[in-house]
Scaffold this motif. Structure first.
Motif, PDB file in Angstrom:
ATOM      1  N   UNK B 125       0.843  -1.195   0.000  1.00  0.00           N
ATOM      2  CA  UNK B 125       0.000   0.000   0.000  1.00  0.00           C
ATOM      3  C   UNK B 125       0.876   1.242   0.000  1.00  0.00           C
ATOM      4  N   UNK B 126       1.506   1.522  -1.134  1.00  0.00           N
ATOM      5  CA  UNK B 126       2.430   2.662  -1.191  1.00  0.00           C
ATOM      6  C   UNK B 126       1.741   3.988  -0.889  1.00  0.00           C
ATOM      7  N   UNK B 127       0.416   4.018  -0.966  1.00  0.00           N
ATOM      8  CA  UNK B 127      -0.288   5.268  -0.676  1.00  0.00           C
ATOM      9  C   UNK B 127      -0.344   5.533   0.831  1.00  0.00           C
ATOM     10  N   UNK B 128       0.139   4.557   1.627  1.00  0.00           N
ATOM     11  CA  UNK B 128       0.192   4.778   3.077  1.00  0.00           C
ATOM     12  C   UNK B 128       1.615   5.115   3.488  1.00  0.00           C
ATOM     13  N   UNK B 129       1.739   6.183   4.266  1.00  0.00           N
ATOM     14  CA  UNK B 129       3.051   6.586   4.780  1.00  0.00           C
ATOM     15  C   UNK B 129       3.072   6.285   6.273  1.00  0.00           C
ATOM     16  N   UNK B 130       4.053   5.510   6.720  1.00  0.00           N
ATOM     17  CA  UNK B 130       4.180   5.265   8.155  1.00  0.00           C
ATOM     18  C   UNK B 130       4.821   6.494   8.786  1.00  0.00           C
ATOM     19  N   UNK B 131       4.105   7.110   9.684  1.00  0.00           N
ATOM     20  CA  UNK B 131       4.589   8.342  10.323  1.00  0.00           C
ATOM     21  C   UNK B 131       5.368   7.954  11.570  1.00  0.00           C
ATOM     22  N   UNK B 132       6.679   7.969  11.472  1.00  0.00           N
ATOM     23  CA  UNK B 132       7.501   7.507  12.597  1.00  0.00           C
ATOM     24  C   UNK B 132       8.139   8.657  13.359  1.00  0.00           C
ATOM     25  N   UNK B 133       7.936   9.878  12.919  1.00  0.00           N
ATOM     26  CA  UNK B 133       8.621  10.971  13.613  1.00  0.00           C
ATOM     27  C   UNK B 133       8.022  11.186  15.005  1.00  0.00           C
ATOM     28  N   UNK B 134       8.827  11.798  15.863  1.00  0.00           N
ATOM     29  CA  UNK B 134       8.492  11.974  17.274  1.00  0.00           C
ATOM     30  C   UNK B 134       7.096  12.564  17.464  1.00  0.00           C
ATOM     31  N   UNK B 135       6.750  13.580  16.702  1.00  0.00           N
ATOM     32  CA  UNK B 135       5.477  14.272  16.897  1.00  0.00           C
ATOM     33  C   UNK B 135       4.292  13.331  16.638  1.00  0.00           C
ATOM     34  N   UNK B 136       4.426  12.486  15.618  1.00  0.00           N
ATOM     35  CA  UNK B 136       3.350  11.545  15.323  1.00  0.00           C
ATOM     36  C   UNK B 136       3.217  10.526  16.449  1.00  0.00           C
ATOM     37  N   UNK B 137       4.354  10.054  16.923  1.00  0.00           N
ATOM     38  CA  UNK B 137       4.343   9.059  17.985  1.00  0.00           C
ATOM     39  C   UNK B 137       3.781   9.624  19.288  1.00  0.00           C
ATOM     40  N   UNK B 138       3.936  10.919  19.483  1.00  0.00           N
ATOM     41  CA  UNK B 138       3.530  11.532  20.734  1.00  0.00           C
ATOM     42  C   UNK B 138       2.023  11.769  20.828  1.00  0.00           C
ATOM     43  N   UNK B 139       1.312  11.594  19.733  1.00  0.00           N
ATOM     44  CA  UNK B 139      -0.127  11.897  19.731  1.00  0.00           C
ATOM     45  C   UNK B 139      -0.858  11.130  20.828  1.00  0.00           C
ATOM     46  N   UNK B 140      -0.611   9.844  20.902  1.00  0.00           N
ATOM     47  CA  UNK B 140      -1.311   9.028  21.891  1.00  0.00           C
ATOM     48  C   UNK B 140      -0.828   9.374  23.304  1.00  0.00           C
ATOM     49  N   UNK B 141       0.481   9.563  23.448  1.00  0.00           N
ATOM     50  CA  UNK B 141       1.024   9.902  24.772  1.00  0.00           C
ATOM     51  C   UNK B 141       0.437  11.215  25.279  1.00  0.00           C
ATOM     52  N   UNK B 142       0.250  12.162  24.361  1.00  0.00           N
ATOM     53  CA  UNK B 142      -0.299  13.464  24.767  1.00  0.00           C
ATOM     54  C   UNK B 142      -1.760  13.349  25.159  1.00  0.00           C
ATOM     55  N   UNK B 143      -2.507  12.553  24.416  1.00  0.00           N
ATOM     56  CA  UNK B 143      -3.911  12.339  24.798  1.00  0.00           C
ATOM     57  C   UNK B 143      -3.961  11.685  26.167  1.00  0.00           C
ATOM     58  N   UNK B 144      -3.127  10.679  26.374  1.00  0.00           N
ATOM     59  CA  UNK B 144      -3.156   9.927  27.629  1.00  0.00           C
ATOM     60  C   UNK B 144      -2.672  10.751  28.821  1.00  0.00           C
ATOM     61  N   UNK B 145      -1.924  11.836  28.558  1.00  0.00           N
ATOM     62  CA  UNK B 145      -1.325  12.609  29.659  1.00  0.00           C
ATOM     63  C   UNK B 145      -2.367  13.280  30.538  1.00  0.00           C
ATOM     64  N   UNK B 146      -3.518  13.609  29.975  1.00  0.00           N
ATOM     65  CA  UNK B 146      -4.594  14.169  30.807  1.00  0.00           C
ATOM     66  C   UNK B 146      -5.690  13.124  30.942  1.00  0.00           C
ATOM     67  N   UNK B 147      -6.149  12.967  32.167  1.00  0.00           N
ATOM     68  CA  UNK B 147      -7.063  11.876  32.481  1.00  0.00           C
ATOM     69  C   UNK B 147      -8.495  12.364  32.655  1.00  0.00           C
ATOM     70  N   UNK B 148      -9.422  11.490  32.258  1.00  0.00           N
ATOM     71  CA  UNK B 148     -10.830  11.745  32.546  1.00  0.00           C
ATOM     72  C   UNK B 148     -11.086  11.439  34.021  1.00  0.00           C
ATOM     73  N   UNK B 149     -12.204  11.911  34.538  1.00  0.00           N
ATOM     74  CA  UNK B 149     -12.557  11.643  35.937  1.00  0.00           C
ATOM     75  C   UNK B 149     -12.617  10.137  36.190  1.00  0.00           C
ATOM     76  N   UNK B 150     -13.089   9.405  35.192  1.00  0.00           N
ATOM     77  CA  UNK B 150     -13.207   7.952  35.346  1.00  0.00           C
ATOM     78  C   UNK B 150     -11.813   7.319  35.480  1.00  0.00           C
ATOM     79  N   UNK B 151     -10.868   7.794  34.671  1.00  0.00           N
ATOM     80  CA  UNK B 151      -9.501   7.278  34.784  1.00  0.00           C
ATOM     81  C   UNK B 151      -8.902   7.623  36.143  1.00  0.00           C
TER      82      UNK B 151
END
Lengths: 404, 404
Positions: B125-151
């Motif tokens: 699937x050459x139309x897919x680019x694997x985004x390996x740079x730091x900023x792309x990888x940090x997306x999930x970590x940044x979301x997870x850094x702030x917690x919901x009340x349930x968490x």
């Protein structure tokens, strides 16, 4: 075995192995470092040479306990964090040991940062080729598939503790009585699956074992879905099949054991008795078919034939069946609860060999009848050809309840 | 928070997230699936759309319990095993959801088979680019850094159970008496660190918690090496600093808690008392510096200055020091025991924000004097700006022994 590594690396044309990550719940690293408390690190093993462990400065004492040759990552002005900048540093580690050629990468870690790191490594050290093909990746799995006596002893110890806990659970269940089809205690409180699992965790902890994936304790229709683990809030029902599958490991991710019994509390129906008898028969067919040199997939075939002769559908007659015998016979057990060898019918080459430790776990599943039966032992094919059950426990189906 | 994901993906120009592996001890997958018992799977989240979970057929019931949209891997004639052939199958999953553009990959799994798989994916699937740079990888970590009340509630519950176990340990220690500088029981048997840790595991299991990485219970010189975990066979000594650092999680890899106290059994020397006082002072400096919008690294600076004003070397004055204050102030706590935010002084942008749950853990270490002190709480910076300690326990240094 570990001593086979250089030969296996040569067969796969590998010049070095690179293992990434800490030692905890990371089988590839644990295989080399043993049970030390290393949170981060790199291990490089060149073919024909002893492995070298690179560790963060803060973990120098733990690293030294591994008995391996060690190097401090702070000598590379680095604490071992990956991502793209890590690629340059990783290139330096490989250069420090003069690694060239084909390198296979191992380790159970967060994949994202490593991808960036390896992309950078490819740029910085074009003379290194990352060997990602199946054969290269299988080198470590193949070494690990046969165990040393020391490894077997650790699995056996885990196994003995496991079956003691299984005995505790049987005693606990039969200390209850039946009322309206479920177990209740002396205060008429209903026993739940969650409470059984809580006790399992407690008894395992008392024996120093970890239970990272929990256990399966599933009743009736749930038992008929092989990977259903049981619902915590559900009562423990009488007269139905209970599949109790337990697979703990040594603390912090050491050697596993894998074990299953199927029980019925009180009276078992004829249908359940027949299914249990057929699974036991398949278990015996498997045991008598396993010898050094026999291709693993052939034993799966023999087990399918045994079930088919008794009128059960199998994955051989219908690959997508969810009734009858719906999985493969077993798998190796070691630092992973499932590892080489696998008894996949499509694998025509992997054969049983002395030193292998693996499960034998035939089962029958009939979701529409709310019935599942599985019997599983972990056995060791000894170098002398004897198949040794590493922890014994009766295969009895029914657990008698008081007053019944 | 999870609700920030689409915005964070847009910022990083990501079209989709691909999460690989099971849900057990795999934080990225657990974040989406919750505590189900999924051994293998793939989750694809396109920007602006709900995530879809692809599961092996055998685990269909567990997958359904996640409440996510699910697809059965058997519809793709696949059970989810990676390696090169998996790359073609993975391409089919992505095509089934019409994924194009930049995709970041997450998951804690064996990296080798995934590398082969992703190489094949790039081909198919050459139309897919694997985004390996730091900023792309940090997306999930940044979301997870702030917690919901349930968490937060789940972390709090883990924390309350944790400090109860810490109380059990204090009671257990002080049920012993001192003899020749070590603790002995009523039969004059020496108490070992291994026995203390065995009890910790037991008490954690009774509360339904996992302890995947073990705990730190290190005495004297060992306490002065931050990541030394203590030697099982060593006796529990009196009059020396004991660092007890405990970081369990919910069963099967849910939310963690992280907590440390330093104790001396019997009398503490003036030197130890002074070190404990200075750590407590630094702890207060940290607490009073933390507010929404304050850059995390600035709090580390304030803590360094506090220690330096009392004559201690710090990592600020000497990056390689192994005496004094040798680490950073803390880290986020969630599905990883260490996650975003980190208080790295070189990070000039990450700021404390409402919803973050993190540790405050200053410490002093003097290996040559056999002395280590660390105090650690896990706190929640509430959206209203209040810093809430998620589980309280006294900071007292000395544990009084009977008859002393």
């Amino acid at each position: 075995m570990k001593s086979d590594l250089d030969r296996l690396m040569l067969d796969a044309a590998l010049d070095a192995l690179l293992v990434v990550g800490g030692s905890i719940h990371n089988p590839a690293m644990y295989y080399f470092t043993g049970g030390i408390h290393l949170l981060r690190g790199f291990l490089i093993k060149k073919r024909g040479e002893a492995p070298v462990l690179f560790h963060p400065s803060m973990e120098r004492e733990e690293a030294a306990r591994s008995g391996l040759a060690v190097r401090d990552l702070s000598d590379f002005a680095w604490n071992g964090v990956l991502h793209r900048a890590g690629g340059e540093r990783l290139a330096q580690l490989l250069a420090a040991l003069d690694v060239r050629g084909r390198v296979a990468v191992f380790g159970r870690i967060d994949v994202g940062p490593l991808l960036a790191c390896l992309d950078a490594l490819r740029e910085h050290r074009p003379e290194i080729e990352l060997a990602t093909e199946f054969e290269a990746q299988e080198v470590l799995a193949r070494a690990r598939a046969t165990k040393s006596e020391e490894e077997v002893e650790r699995i056996r110890r885990t196994g003995r503790a496991t079956v003691e806990v299984v005995g505790n659970v049987a005693d606990f269940l039969t200390s209850h009585r039946a009322r309206h089809g479920v177990l209740v205690n002396q205060h008429d409180e209903v026993l739940t699956i969650g409470e059984v699992k809580r006790r399992v965790n407690l008894w395992l902890a008392m024996k120093g074992l970890d239970n990272p994936e929990g256990c399966i304790f599933s009743v009736g229709r749930d038992a008929a879905i092989p990977h259903s683990t049981g619902i915590d809030s559900a009562p423990v029902e009488t007269g139905k099949t209970i599949i109790f599958d337990i697979f703990p490991c040594e603390a912090r991710g050491g050697y596993f054991f894998d074990f299953t019994r199927t029980w019925v509390l009180g009276e078992a129906s004829d249908e359940i008795l027949a299914a249990h008898r057929d699974v036991l028969e398949a278990y015996q067919v498997a045991r008598s078919s396993i010898r050094q040199g026999v291709v693993c997939g052939e034993v799966q075939l023999a087990v399918c034939q045994s079930f088919e002769a008794r009128g059960h559908p199998t994955v051989r007659t219908d690959a997508k069946t969810t009734s009858g015998y719906v999985h493969t016979l077993g798998h190796g057990v070691g630092l992973d609860v499932q590892e080489q060898p696998f008894t996949r019918p499509e694998d025509k080459t992997t054969a049983f060999a002395g030193g292998m430790v693996f499960t034998i776990e035939p089962g029958l599943y009939y979701p529409e009848r709310g019935l599942g039966v599985r019997l599983e032992d972990t056995v060791w094919l000894r170098p002398d050809g004897i198949l040794e059950t590493l922890a014994d426990f009766p295969m009895d189906l029914t657990l008698r309840l008081p007053g019944a």
